[in-house]
Scaffold this active site. Structure first.
Site, PDB file in Angstrom:
ATOM      1  N   ASP A  69       1.453  46.887  81.801  1.00  0.00           N
ATOM      2  CA  ASP A  69       0.494  47.049  80.708  1.00  0.00           C
ATOM      3  C   ASP A  69      -0.670  46.088  80.923  1.00  0.00           C
ATOM      4  OD1 ASP A  69       2.176  44.887  80.262  1.00  0.00           O
ATOM      5  OD2 ASP A  69       3.045  45.711  78.439  1.00  0.00           O
ATOM      6  N   GLU A 128       0.004  47.724  73.109  1.00  0.00           N
ATOM      7  CA  GLU A 128       0.197  47.037  71.835  1.00  0.00           C
ATOM      8  C   GLU A 128      -0.142  47.887  70.610  1.00  0.00           C
ATOM      9  OE1 GLU A 128       1.577  44.226  71.447  1.00  0.00           O
ATOM     10  OE2 GLU A 128       1.372  43.102  73.307  1.00  0.00           O
TER      11      GLU A 128
END
Length: 376
Positions: A69, A128
């Site tokens: 990520d 997120e």
């Protein structure tokens, strides 16, 4: 050779929130293009702020994927580091700068020679906030590059440097955001019989919903229902018309998550009916499914790391936090694991700062595992 520490520090200074990782993507592409120059077995695609790097195998039988990520958090950094965030109100407080650096280091090693099997390095945006993995999958970003097996890691502050932890079942729970709004009738505090108090109904709901976990969930499996926001009223002598609740559901399996979601909605609707008022229930899980490791692949990975010098393998219990890699693992068999960074501050803390010696350890461990998988 890639300078891992400098790369991490460069990335740490430019944190960006999900789907706005423009500087991050540009930085990553610059490094990737330099690493892949002259490698005719490499192809690169972008999807919005994400990047896919595909290494065509010489005799491919499968595609092995490594996912990292790339987004930061809306947090004001308080580390005091000389390479602290240059973006006001943004911070890499969840270690994604480490994740990206390790992925780049592994890519560099994977490029030393053409692998037998295909390798895909995914630099995924919006972990997120928007479940970027789900968005990419649903938009067809992988195409014929979709891996047969997917792997990934997450740094963990309470594990020591050199420790790797995972299990053969669930590593992260599935999470679901809950928003509930009760709507009654406002009025003067002196005349409650002429109003319909949304605050009372919402309060009753908060107490009644506690029975969902205690009476509907198998205690061996476990689940969490928490409401952290309760907003109602503006002054002491007015009965409020509306009451708003904002919370979260967390469960170890998707079946359990769906059961709890259904029960929370049913309780809210039942309370509203009992108080003769309206209720709106919004349940948003999106791509934040449980991260369920494939048992056989997890056992293989655990055995591999257990035999590596300098690595201490830990069979760990699930974490009640969420991670959107669960969506991709619901589509592709794979494994996620924790990598120790030995920080006194938790993930998402404004002073969270991992030990940089982890970078070389992470690259060595992961690249050796990917080399094994690519050669099978």
């Amino acid at each position: 050779m890639l300078d891992l520490i400098q790369t991490r520090r460069d990335l740490h200074q430019i944190p960006e929130i999900g789907l706005e990782e423009f500087k991050t993507q540009a930085y990553l592409l610059d490094v990737i293009e330099k690493l892949t120059t002259g490698k005719d077995f490499v192809q690169i695609r972008t999807w919005r702020t994400g990047i896919l790097v595909y290494l065509q195998g010489s005799q491919p039988e499968r595609t092995i994927g490594w996912r990292t990520d790339i987004d930061g958090l809306p947090i004001v950094e308080q580390t005091g580091l000389p390479f602290a965030s240059q973006h006001q109100g943004r911070m890499h407080a969840c270690g994604h700068d480490f994740h990206m650096t390790i992925a780049l280091g592994c890519l560099e090693r994977a490029l030393e020679e053409q692998p037998k099997n295909n390798l895909l390095f995914l630099f995924q945006p919006a972990e997120e906030n928007e479940a970027g993995g789900m968005l990419m999958y649903e938009d067809g970003a992988f195409g014929d590059w979709l891996p047969n097996q997917f792997y990934g890691l997450h740094v963990r502050p309470d594990l020591k440097v050199g420790q790797i932890a995972t299990n053969t079942h669930t590593l992260f729970v599935g999470t679901c955001e809950v928003k509930i709004r009760f709507k009654g009738k406002g009025g003067h505090a002196a005349f409650p019989h002429e109003a319909n108090d949304a605050l009372v109904a919402a309060s009753y709901f908060v107490t009644q919903v506690q029975s969902v976990v205690s009476r509907n969930v198998n205690p061996i499996e476990g689940a969490v229902v928490t409401f952290g926001v309760f907003q109602a009223g503006t002054t002491n002598n007015v009965i409020t018309e509306t009451a708003f609740l904002h919370g979260t559901i967390r469960a170890l399996t998707q079946d359990m998550s769906l059961l709890v979601q259904k029960r929370v909605k049913t309780v809210a609707e039942g309370v509203a009916a009992a108080f003769d008022m309206e209720v709106e229930v919004e349940l948003k899980q999106g791509g934040y499914l449980p991260v369920e490791n494939n048992p056989a692949l997890a056992r293989e990975l655990m055995d591999f790391f257990d035999e590596k010098d300098g690595i201490e393998l830990i069979d760990i219990e699930p974490a009640m936090t969420g991670e959107d890699f669960g969506y991709l693992l619901s589509k592709v068999d794979g494994v996620m694991f924790w990598l120790g960074i030995d920080s006194p501050y938790a993930l998402h803390h404004p002073q969270m700062s991992p030990k940089e010696e982890v970078l070389a350890i992470g690259v060595a461990a992961v690249s050796s595992f990917l080399k094994k998988k690519a050669a099978e």
